[in-house]
Write an enzyme that holds these catalytic residues in place. Sequence first.
Site, short mmCIF file in Angstrom:
data_model
loop_
_atom_site.label_atom_id
_atom_site.label_comp_id
_atom_site.label_asym_id
_atom_site.label_seq_id
_atom_site.Cartn_x
_atom_site.Cartn_y
_atom_site.Cartn_z
N ALA A 1 4.55 4.01 3.00
CA ALA A 1 4.10 2.77 2.35
C ALA A 1 4.28 1.62 3.33
CB ALA A 1 4.90 2.49 1.08
N LYS A 2 3.65 0.53 3.05
CA LYS A 2 3.90 -0.70 3.81
C LYS A 2 3.45 -1.86 2.96
CE LYS A 2 4.94 -1.02 8.22
NZ LYS A 2 5.99 -0.26 8.79
N GLY A 3 4.05 -3.01 3.20
CA GLY A 3 3.64 -4.18 2.43
C GLY A 3 3.94 -5.43 3.22
N VAL B 1 0.86 -1.18 0.00
CA VAL B 1 0.00 0.00 0.00
C VAL B 1 0.90 1.24 0.00
CG1 VAL B 1 -1.77 1.31 1.27
CG2 VAL B 1 -1.84 -1.19 1.27
#
Length: 418
Positions: free
Chosen positions: A106-108, A61
Site C-alpha cells: 500500500a502507499k498513501g 492505494v
Amino acid sequence: MSVYTGEVFEMARTQFNRIADQLNMPVDERDRIFYPKRALTVSCPIHRDDGSTMVYQGYRVQHHLTLGPTKGGTRFSNNLEIGEVAALAIWMSWKCALAGLPYGGAKGGVCVDPPAVSQRELEAISRRYMQEMIPFVGPHTDIMAPDMGTNEQVMAWFMDTYSMHVGHTVSEIVTGKPVASGGTLGRREATGRSIVYLAEQALEKLEINPRHATVIVQGFGNVGGYATQIFHEHGAKVVGVSDHTAAYYNADGLDVPALVAYGRKHGVLKGFSTELTINREKLLTQPCDVLVPAAIERVITEKNAGSLRCRVLAEGANGPTTPEADTILDQNKDIFVIPDILCNSGGVIVSYFEWVQDLQQFFWGETEVNDRLAQVMGKAFAQVTARAKAENVSMRTAAMAIGVEKVQLAKRTRGLFP
Ligand code: GLU
C-alpha cells in the site's frame, strides 16, 4: 481507461509487463495481479495559523489483500499524484513478497510541502488525514508507516488519532512510531542499515574490501542520512552526498560527522561548504565503488545510465532507475545492481517486526531486531543472486520475478471469488 496515470505509474507497468513476459504469465492473470485492489481520495480541510481554511488532497492505494493486510508508507509531498502513489503501492507488494512478509503493498500521502507549514498545521493535516482514512485502514487491513516527508512524530499523531476514535490504544495501526509510543528499537536506522548490509555483500562478491570502498549517497533524509552514517562507521570512505538543496564531493572523503551535525541543525545541506560543492546531476556520475540513490524516483535514466562510474548501484529510493536505464545497465556487466525492492526492504522488514511486537505486546532488544533483519535480508539476497545466475537475468528481473510469483501463486491457490 484507468485513474492511474503518469510516468511513475507507467514505469511500474513496464517493469511488471517485462516480468509477466519473463514468467510466461497468462494474459488473464495480468490485470488481476497488476491493478490495485482499491484506492481512496480524501480532502483534508484544516485551519491555517492565519485563520484561513485550506484543503489538502490525500490518497491511499491498497494494491492487493491476498497475503494479509496491506503495508506501506505515507508520503507528504507537494506534487503527489494518485498514479505515483499506486506505483509505490505496487512496488511495496513485490518488496513484501520478496522478503516473505505476510502483506500486500500500500502507499498513501498528502499533497503538502512539510517545510511550508507550521508544526501545528502539520499536526492538523496528519490527524485529519488519519481521521478520513479510518473506514479504510486497520491493524488487520492496512498498516501505515513513514515515507518521504513524514516521520516518527507524524506516525504518533496517526496512532493517537486512530486510538482516540476506537477508545483504546491501537499501537499496531502504524509502524515507524517513536519507541516511547510502541515503536521498535532499530526501525529508524533499518532502511539505511539494510542498504549498507547488502552493498557490503555485493562488494565482497566483487572482491572489493568494504572498508576501503568509496561511496556516494544521493539523499540525506532518514534513508540516505543513516546509510551515510553507517557506511562511515563501517570504515568506508564517503566521497559524495547530496540532498534537494546541495551536493558535495571530495575524493579524499567528506567529514560525515560534520555533515550529519549540519543536517540536524539546518534541516538541509545547503550552506555546508562552498569549496566542495558539485552539480547535483554530476555527483551521480563521479567514480565510486557504491552509488546509493536514496531520494526520489527516476534519477537514473537513459541520459546518465551509460555514464555511471560505480561498481555497485544500491537503490535506497523506490523506483530510482527507469526501465530505459535498466536496458542500458543490463548490458554493463561491470555494475552490480541491488534493486530497490531488495535494497531498501529493511524498512518494511523492521516495520513488520514492530507490528508483530505491538500485536503481542512483547518487545525485543535492538540486537535481536538487527540480527533478525540481517537474517531476512541475507536470505532474500541469496535467493535473488541465485536466481539471477541460474536464469541469466538481471538482479531486478530476478527480484521482481520472485515477488510477483509469490503473489501469483497466492492468488491462484485462493481462487477467484465468487
Ligand atoms: N516507506 C517505506 C518503504 O517504501 C517503509 C514502508 C513500511 O515500513 O511499511 O519501504
